[in-house]
Design an enzyme around this catalytic site. Structure first.
Site, short mmCIF file in Angstrom:
data_model
loop_
_atom_site.label_atom_id
_atom_site.label_comp_id
_atom_site.label_asym_id
_atom_site.label_seq_id
_atom_site.Cartn_x
_atom_site.Cartn_y
_atom_site.Cartn_z
N ASP A 134 0.90 -1.09 -0.10
CA ASP A 134 0.03 0.14 -0.13
C ASP A 134 0.84 1.16 -0.11
O ASP A 134 2.13 1.14 0.14
CB ASP A 134 -0.77 -0.01 1.01
N ASP A 162 -3.93 -2.00 5.19
CA ASP A 162 -4.32 -1.33 6.71
C ASP A 162 -6.03 -1.29 6.65
O ASP A 162 -6.36 -0.82 7.55
CB ASP A 162 -3.96 0.10 6.98
N ASP A 164 -8.26 -4.03 2.06
CA ASP A 164 -7.03 -4.77 1.86
C ASP A 164 -7.30 -6.26 2.43
O ASP A 164 -6.31 -7.17 2.11
CB ASP A 164 -6.12 -4.14 2.72
#
Length: 945
Positions: free
Chosen positions: A344, A644, A648
């Site tokens: 990410d 996070d 995800d």
């Protein structure tokens, strides 16, 4: 009148807000029409009827594995079943002590495995906790608080700042509404929401007219109509994907399972052969069965599960010290075989702290150094830093406007800087503080009289201030095109020049705000709409971005050097993602990223190719992340995925290694992950990979140390039954066994584990991050480990059998058969343990000399040897130990002889290492960045579903 199809609780046939009805593209009146509702909400009767059809607004919970199932998994392994059968047969044949010792080994291994797996992830339960308990709903034309679980499509709900959104809802009215959607979209700043319809094909992060269940209202108020509940929401869709995501076995667990099956099959075959040989040689049936049991006990590496578990646990402690908390033990080793890291952007590769980096006024361009919320940095313009005294008036006015037309504040207590308010406004405050403008002093000097708050409909904020001289100052900041439309043409740059500068900054991945001002008469004490419509003067532009972490740049470089490909997968805009990717070294000149909308149009085969060659992915949805991970796994990659947000979680679970953020991560992402980073820093992932490779190296060293002992003990028994003389002392033929079953277990468990554990503490070797990632198909037992195992086992068996016969024949005339046999067996055990001590020292590095690692670099080696020496003395000289294991005290001469024979392994293995080093040549050069040589055959393993 059409309504969305009902979805029974827990059913797969779910129509989400991404489904057949594009609620975000319909005007509010059409939404009401489709749902059979209105501004006055539903009646109680309608609500009850719809609740019975659609089910409660809750997410289906996935029941976790119970303790009994976990316990059965520990028992249900080939090694354990052979040991269980051996223990039962031993007790049945009267060898009660031997049977109980074997049973104790079974219990010990079962308990260790059960404790390891008991903390199973509960991701679906964490998802269900994201739905709020109550909601304010309009029913029968009046407001009331109802349990959120009773919301149904068509309900009209009111939300305000601080509320958690209870379901997917289409906005009807809103004022200054901003919603924190990072958990779903990955956006680093709150999303501005408004009721106007958007394009039907808009991505999740661009659906400004819809708010999603589980997100948080950070400012403003709104009225919305529920369009999806429970499993039909975006949160429910992610929950469904999470259930469908596959938990993959790690390379090590697969390899150990394969080894266990081969060893077990070989043991069973050889045990049957040994039973036949014993009967052929005239042994009693009970003695022949005991021989077969003894062989099974000798050949099974009983201590291996404990060694692996403890070695992984040591790796867990080391990784925790480097800010990576391991939730599942096998993840420690899998990190060492990672070939691709999908990361990410926000907070992982970047700081998640918006920072002003560029200023533009009609005088020129300026840059500002420093990152994050700490007010440390410099203002530059083609030369040395500009101090507060040297600061041009144009920059001072621009920064002044950004500070006064602003609601954010900065707090620097305890040496840590924290921002309160919108991250974008916080960046403007920090920029002023960096050049010495005291924000609180300025706000006290230019007292605010009135304000027009930011609203997504008009894309600007305006404030009115007392200038301290009897006049009034109006400042306005917002989207450049909106601000420019309110500026006069006199005294400002042409529109084309400003728009070109905006485009230039946007291409660098920056978010651009324009600031303007005008003077008003002293009689103005409040703002009117006409005050901000025209007549303003443009002060300039401020470009800001969430900058990459410096340590992340270094970590990406280290991963590339180690042959690991790094890919950035983010919900942010493509221009921002590409700019950050270029600064991180993920994009080569002339290459580009790709957006989620394009991924959605690709078939599975095309997606595999795109996933392989592309390194930056923007505006991705949860299903895109899941498909990307699966596509990379089809190319035989071992994938680590970071994240996070709730969005995800499915990809985190599907990945070979899921890495969640400890600070910003949601409970769902943490529960779905294998690893949690305590500092949300990509550099910690690189450190964890380094530790993972070290753990794998040390596990291989432990395996290379353990297996020769088991093979050597098996050879001792085989040769004894096949070739040792049969004794008859009046009670029938008796096998002359070099070791008893309990003595074999002493070697396999106590001695082997005591010596193998220090290998888990070996420091990483110097080239650990300059090697290529090992292939998932690479066998744990490589050719050289197998050859080394055979060589050491033969030496060990020959030495132990030789000294056994020497001691037995020497003592037999003096002390009789029973005492001579006990002393000879003790001599054989001592010889094997001496071999183990010296061989363990040689296993500290499998290919190099001890000079490579340093003789004293691992003090635990000498601690392990010292502990084993003390245990071995007790084994020979403590009476109750002699009774349990059937041993006898030895003379110093006998002990010295066994140590001398055991030391033969030192020059033998040293010479083998020297020969192998000459044959293999120098070290392997690291790959160029991003390059990876795939294994020859990519089709041998079943692909994930």
């Amino acid at each position: 009148m059409h309504e969305p199809p009902p979805a029974a609780p827990g059913k797969d046939a779910i129509a989400s807000s991404r489904g057949a009805v594009p609620w975000h593209a319909l005007p509010p009146e059409r939404v009401f029409e489709q749902l059979g509702s209105g501004a006055g909400g539903l009646t109680d009767g309608q609500a009850r009827e719809r609740l019975s059809r659609h089910g409660p607004n809750v997410l289906q919970r996935q029941k976790g594995e119970g303790p009994l199932k976990l316990l059965w998994r520990q028992v249900n392994s080939p090694f354990i079943w052979v040991l269980v059968v051996s223990a039962v047969l031993a007790v049945a044949l009267g060898k009660v002590t031997d049977g109980l010792v074997v049973a104790a080994v079974v219990v010990l291994n079962t308990v260790i495995g059960f404790v390891q797996e008991y903390r199973a992830g509960r991701a679906i339960e964490a998802l269900s906790r994201m739905v709020p308990e109550n909601a304010t709903v309009v029913r029968d034309g009046s407001k009331r608080a109802v349990p959120a679980s009773e919301l149904v499509p068509g309900d009209v709900v009111e939300v305000a700042s601080g509320d958690k959104v209870p379901a997917d809802m289409r906005l009807v009215t809103s004022r200054n509404l901003q919603v924190e959607e990072a958990a779903l979209t990955g956006e680093s700043v709150p999303a501005a929401k408004q009721p106007l319809a958007v394009e039907a094909d808009a991505e999740l992060g661009d659906r400004r007219s819809v708010v999603f269940g589980g997100t948080l209202v950070t400012s403003g108020v709104a009225t919305a109509v529920v369009v999806a509940t429970g499993g039909a929401t975006e949160l429910g869709r992610i929950s469904e994907m999470l259930r469908e995501a596959t938990d993959l076995e790690t390379p090590l667990t697969k390899a150990l399972a394969s080894i266990a099956k081969v060893i077990t099959l070989a043991i069973l075959i050889v045990s049957v052969i040994l039973l036949g040989v014993g009967l052929w040689r005239g042994y009693d049936i009970s003695e022949a069965v005991v021989l077969a049991i003894t062989l099974a006990v000798a050949a099974i590496p009983e201590g291996l599960p404990a060694i692996v578990t403890i070695a992984l646990a040591i790796g867990v402690q080391r990784m925790a010290a480097r800010r990576a908390v391991i939730r599942k033990l096998p993840a420690v080793e899998t990190l060492g075989s990672t070939t691709v890291i999908c990361s990410d952007k926000t907070g992982t590769l970047t700081r998640n702290e918006m920072t002003v980096q560029a200023l533009w006024t009609q005088v020129g361009r300026y840059t500002m150094t420093g990152v994050g919320y700490a007010p440390r940095g410099e203002l530059r313009r083609d030369g040395p830093p500009l101090s507060e005294l040297m600061m041009p008036d144009d920059v001072r006015e621009l920064l002044l406007g950004g500070v006064l037309c602003n609601d954010a504040s900065l707090d620097g207590r305890d040496g840590e800087w924290r921002m309160t308010g919108d991250p974008t406004e916080g960046a403007l405050v920090v920029a002023a503080e960096k050049v010495g403008l005291g924000v609180e002093e300025l706000r006290a000097r230019y007292r605010r009289l009135d304000a027009i708050p930011f609203e997504s409909e008009h894309q600007f904020m305006a404030t009115l201030h007392d200038d301290g001289r009897g006049g009034r100052l109006l400042f306005l900041k917002g989207a450049p095109e909106v601000v420019l439309a309110r500026c006069t043409r006199d005294g400002r740059a042409p529109d084309g020049l400003v728009h070109a500068e905006v485009e230039r900054l946007a291409r660098r991945g920056m978010r651009v705000l324009a600031v303007a001002s005008r003077e008003l008469p002293g009689t103005h004490n409040s703002l009117r709409p006409e005050d901000v419509e025209e007549g303003l003067g443009l002060l300039g532009l401020e470009g800001m971005m969430d900058p990459p972490r410096e340590e992340a740049i270094e970590a990406v470089r280290a991963c590339h050097q180690a042959g690991i490909v790094v890919k950035m997968i983010t919900g942010d805009h493509l221009a921002t993602a590409e700019a950050i990717g270029a600064r991180l070294g993920l994009l080569e000149p002339g290459t580009a990223g790709i957006v989620g909308a394009k991924l959605e149009s690709l078939g599975d085969a095309a997606l595999v190719e795109v996933a392989e060659r592309t390194h930056v992915f923007a505006r991705v949805a949860p299903e895109h992340k899941l498909r990307l991970v699966r596509a990379l796994q089809k190319r035989r990659h071992v994938v680590a995925m970071t994240g996070d947000g709730v969005n995800d979680a499915p990809a985190l679970k599907q990945a070979n290694i899921g890495v969640a953020m400890g600070i910003t991560g949601t409970a769902v992402s943490k529960e779905a992950a294998d690893i949690v980073l305590t500092d949300d820093n990509f550099a910690s992932i690189a450190a964890a990979v380094e530790e993972g490779r070290r753990v794998y190296d040390n596990l291989i060293k432990s395996l290379a140390f353990v297996l020769p002992t088991n093979l050597g003990l098996a050879l001792i028994l085989l040769c004894g039954v096949a070739f040792f003389p049969i004794q008859d002392f009046g009670g029938g033929p008796v096998p002359l066994m070099a070791m008893r079953p309990t003595q074999l277990l002493w070697i396999n468990l106590v001695a082997t584990v005591t010596l193998a554990l220090p290998l888990a503490f070996e420091a990483r070797e110097s080239d650990v991050m300059r090697r290529r990632p090992r292939s998932p198909d690479e066998p744990v037992l490589s050719h050289f480990v197998v050859m080394r195992t055979g060589l050491v086992a033969l030496l060990m068996a020959a030495g132990a059998m030789g000294l056994f016969f020497w001691e037995y024949n020497f003592e037999l005339p003096h002390v009789g058969h029973a005492r001579a046999l006990a002393e000879a067996q003790t001599m054989a055990v001592n010889t094997v343990i001496s071999f183990q001590i010296f061989y363990m020292v040689m296993c500290r590095t499998l290919t190099g000399s001890l000079r490579k690692v340093g003789l004293f670099s691992n003090p635990s080696v000498f601690m392990g040897i010292g502990v084993l020496v003390l245990l071995q003395l007790a084994f020979m000289y403590v009476p109750f130990m002699r009774d349990i294991f059937g041993t006898a005290p030895l003379s110093l001469e006998s002990i010295g002889l066994s140590v001398l024979v055991g030391a033969v392994v030192l020059p033998t293995v040293g010479f083998e290492k020297w020969l192998r080093g000459r044959k293999d040549g120098g070290p392997v050069e690291p790959r160029p960045r991003g390059e990876r040589t795939p294994p020859p055959d990519r089709t041998r393993e079943r692909l994930p579903a």
